[in-house]
Motif scaffolding. Structure first.
Motif, PDB file in Angstrom:
ATOM      1  N   ARG A  16       0.877  -1.196   0.000  1.00 34.30           N
ATOM      2  CA  ARG A  16       0.000   0.000   0.000  1.00 34.30           C
ATOM      3  C   ARG A  16       0.902   1.231   0.000  1.00 34.30           C
ATOM      4  O   ARG A  16       1.444   1.609   1.031  1.00 34.30           O
ATOM      5  CB  ARG A  16      -0.899   0.026   1.248  1.00 34.30           C
ATOM      6  N   ILE A  66      -8.210  -7.845  -2.164  1.00 33.51           N
ATOM      7  CA  ILE A  66      -8.704  -6.487  -2.424  1.00 33.51           C
ATOM      8  C   ILE A  66      -9.784  -6.517  -3.502  1.00 33.51           C
ATOM      9  O   ILE A  66      -9.596  -7.102  -4.573  1.00 33.51           O
ATOM     10  CB  ILE A  66      -7.552  -5.544  -2.800  1.00 33.51           C
ATOM     11  N   THR A  67     -10.906  -5.892  -3.202  1.00 25.38           N
ATOM     12  CA  THR A  67     -12.046  -5.917  -4.125  1.00 25.38           C
ATOM     13  C   THR A  67     -12.295  -4.543  -4.722  1.00 25.38           C
ATOM     14  O   THR A  67     -11.716  -3.539  -4.279  1.00 25.38           O
ATOM     15  CB  THR A  67     -13.332  -6.326  -3.374  1.00 25.38           C
ATOM     16  N   CYS A 127     -14.870  -2.923  -4.236  1.00 20.51           N
ATOM     17  CA  CYS A 127     -15.467  -2.104  -3.176  1.00 20.51           C
ATOM     18  C   CYS A 127     -14.397  -1.400  -2.356  1.00 20.51           C
ATOM     19  O   CYS A 127     -14.554  -0.228  -1.995  1.00 20.51           O
ATOM     20  CB  CYS A 127     -16.309  -2.975  -2.240  1.00 20.51           C
ATOM     21  N   ASP A 128     -13.310  -2.126  -2.039  1.00 18.00           N
ATOM     22  CA  ASP A 128     -12.199  -1.478  -1.316  1.00 18.00           C
ATOM     23  C   ASP A 128     -11.692  -0.284  -2.125  1.00 18.00           C
ATOM     24  O   ASP A 128     -11.402   0.784  -1.582  1.00 18.00           O
ATOM     25  CB  ASP A 128     -11.033  -2.469  -1.124  1.00 18.00           C
ATOM     26  N   THR A 175     -12.042   3.497  -0.861  1.00 18.09           N
ATOM     27  CA  THR A 175     -10.809   4.237  -0.537  1.00 18.09           C
ATOM     28  C   THR A 175     -10.781   5.581  -1.264  1.00 18.09           C
ATOM     29  O   THR A 175     -10.483   6.623  -0.675  1.00 18.09           O
ATOM     30  CB  THR A 175      -9.568   3.402  -0.941  1.00 18.09           C
TER      31      THR A 175
END
Ligand code: DAH
Length: 381
Positions: free
Chosen positions: A221, A254-255, A257-258, A262
């Motif tokens: 990240r 990680i999708t 939606c994430d 974010t």
């Protein structure tokens, strides 16, 4: 003198006989007259130069007043006057000499005082404050963005501004004859023959996706603030050098939606909770699917209507403003960094900082960021 009396200087240039002085009692007034003249002269001696003139006029060996009195009055004086003339002259000389000395000391002291006053250092004065500059608005916006992403677990990395075509293009799934390279037609360095690889000024911060994944295993990240370069002609929205913040998050779970959550979080933190976001399908070779993130127009609040009632000139009535590109990392990219596309997933985004700063602060010409006119910079201390 206009009163018809003989002027003093004329008196001591003549003999006593010529002046009609024959009795000792006539001498005291005569000397008093000269002394008064001396005292008057003395006041004119106010600095070194005038003091010297004054001294020479009275004590000069050849033609000073005292010499003339000696030569014209004392020396030729008849015996019955000589003693008194001598006494008077001695008194006058003592007065003249001491006054001239007093004057000298006064002038010296005065000059010293003046010099002291001029050179005086007042230790109680506050020091000279040298203003220490402030951060450029672009640097401030970088900082705001870094703070937001760091607060949700991203770390900041930076990379080279001179890149190889491999990192700038190929590893990002942009092969040599891919049409998107046209947009990034750019600055190549002149290198000596036999250089291992061509080099160019990076056209985006995306190469740091590759460099980061080469070095780290998931989870990754990161955000990457930095300068980028393109062969753009300067106008109100284009500059050959500008700024981006790249973002990359890759993990095993990680999708989409994430991803959207974010981005939405970031945009609301940056522009304020009142804005809304939306995404539209787009295309980038290194993301699949790719999107373009929009925000409700920060100038008209999304209504499309300006405060004056007309069409909002910033969003041209649309109510939305295009913010930046993003997407889920294309599995082909993982192949370049030896990540297993079946095991990992992630998202990436590339934010144009100059554009974001212009939107947030209502600046309508990108060039002001590079001109560094203090009248502009001072507005953002
Ligand atoms: N590198 C792109 C550009 O400069 C911006 C971008 C788009 C970066 C989508 C990304 C992304 O990471 O996912 O135009």
């Amino acid at each position: 003198m206009s009163d018809g009396m003989t002027a003093p200087e004329n008196k001591f240039s003549q003999t006593l006989a010529a002046l009609g002085v024959t009795r000792p009692d006539q001498l005291a007034p005569l000397f008093a007259e000269i002394r008064a003249r001396f005292d008057a002269d003395a006041t004119a001696a106010h600095d070194e130069a005038t003091w010297k003139q004054f001294r020479d006029a009275w004590l000069g060996r050849k033609s000073g007043v005292l010499t003339q009195v000696t030569d014209n009055w004392l020396k030729p004086a008849p015996p019955e006057l000589k003693r008194v003339v001598g006494q008077e002259l001695n008194k006058l000389r003592a007065h003249v000499e001491s006054e001239i000395e007093v004057r000298r000391l006064a002038i010296e002291a005065g000059a010293d005082d003046a010099a002291l006053a001029r050179e005086r250092v007042d230790l109680s004065l506050p020091g000279v404050k040298r203003p220490i500059g402030s951060h450029h608005l672009i640097r401030q916006v970088f900082q705001q963005i870094e703070d937001i992403f760091v607060s949700i677990g991203f770390s900041v990395v930076e990379g080279p501004e001179i890149e190889t075509p491999y990192y700038n293009f190929e590893a990002l799934n942009i092969p040599e004859f891919h049409p998107v390279r046209d947009d990034m037609d750019t600055f190549y360095l002149e290198l000596p023959k036999g250089a291992p690889s061509p080099l160019l000024l990076r056209t985006h911060t995306s190469p740091m996706q590759i460099r980061t994944m080469e070095k780290r295993l998931p989870p990754v990240r990161v955000i990457v603030p930095g300068k980028v370069y393109r062969r753009d002609n300067p106008d109100a929205t284009h500059s050959f050098a500008f700024h981006q913040v790249e973002g990359l998050a890759v993990d095993t779970d990680i999708t989409f939606c994430d991803f959207t959550g974010t981005i939405e979080y970031f945009v609301k933190q940056f522009f304020g909770p009142g804005v809304k976001t939306r995404f539209r399908p787009s295309y980038f070779p290194f993301t699949e699917p790719s999107v373009e993130f929009d925000v409700t127009c920060v100038f008209c609040g999304g209504s499309g209507v300006s405060a004056g009632g007309g069409t909002c000139s910033k969003c041209k009535g649309a109510g939305w403003i295009e913010l930046f590109g993003a997407g889920m990392v294309d599995p082909a990219v993982y192949g370049f960094v030896k990540y297993d596309p079946k095991k990992v997933s992630g998202f990436a985004f590339g934010i144009g900082i100059d554009r974001l700063a212009m939107l947030k602060y209502g600046i309508d010409d990108i060039q002001v960021f590079f001109q560094n006119d203090v009248r502009f910079l001072r507005q953002f201390p």
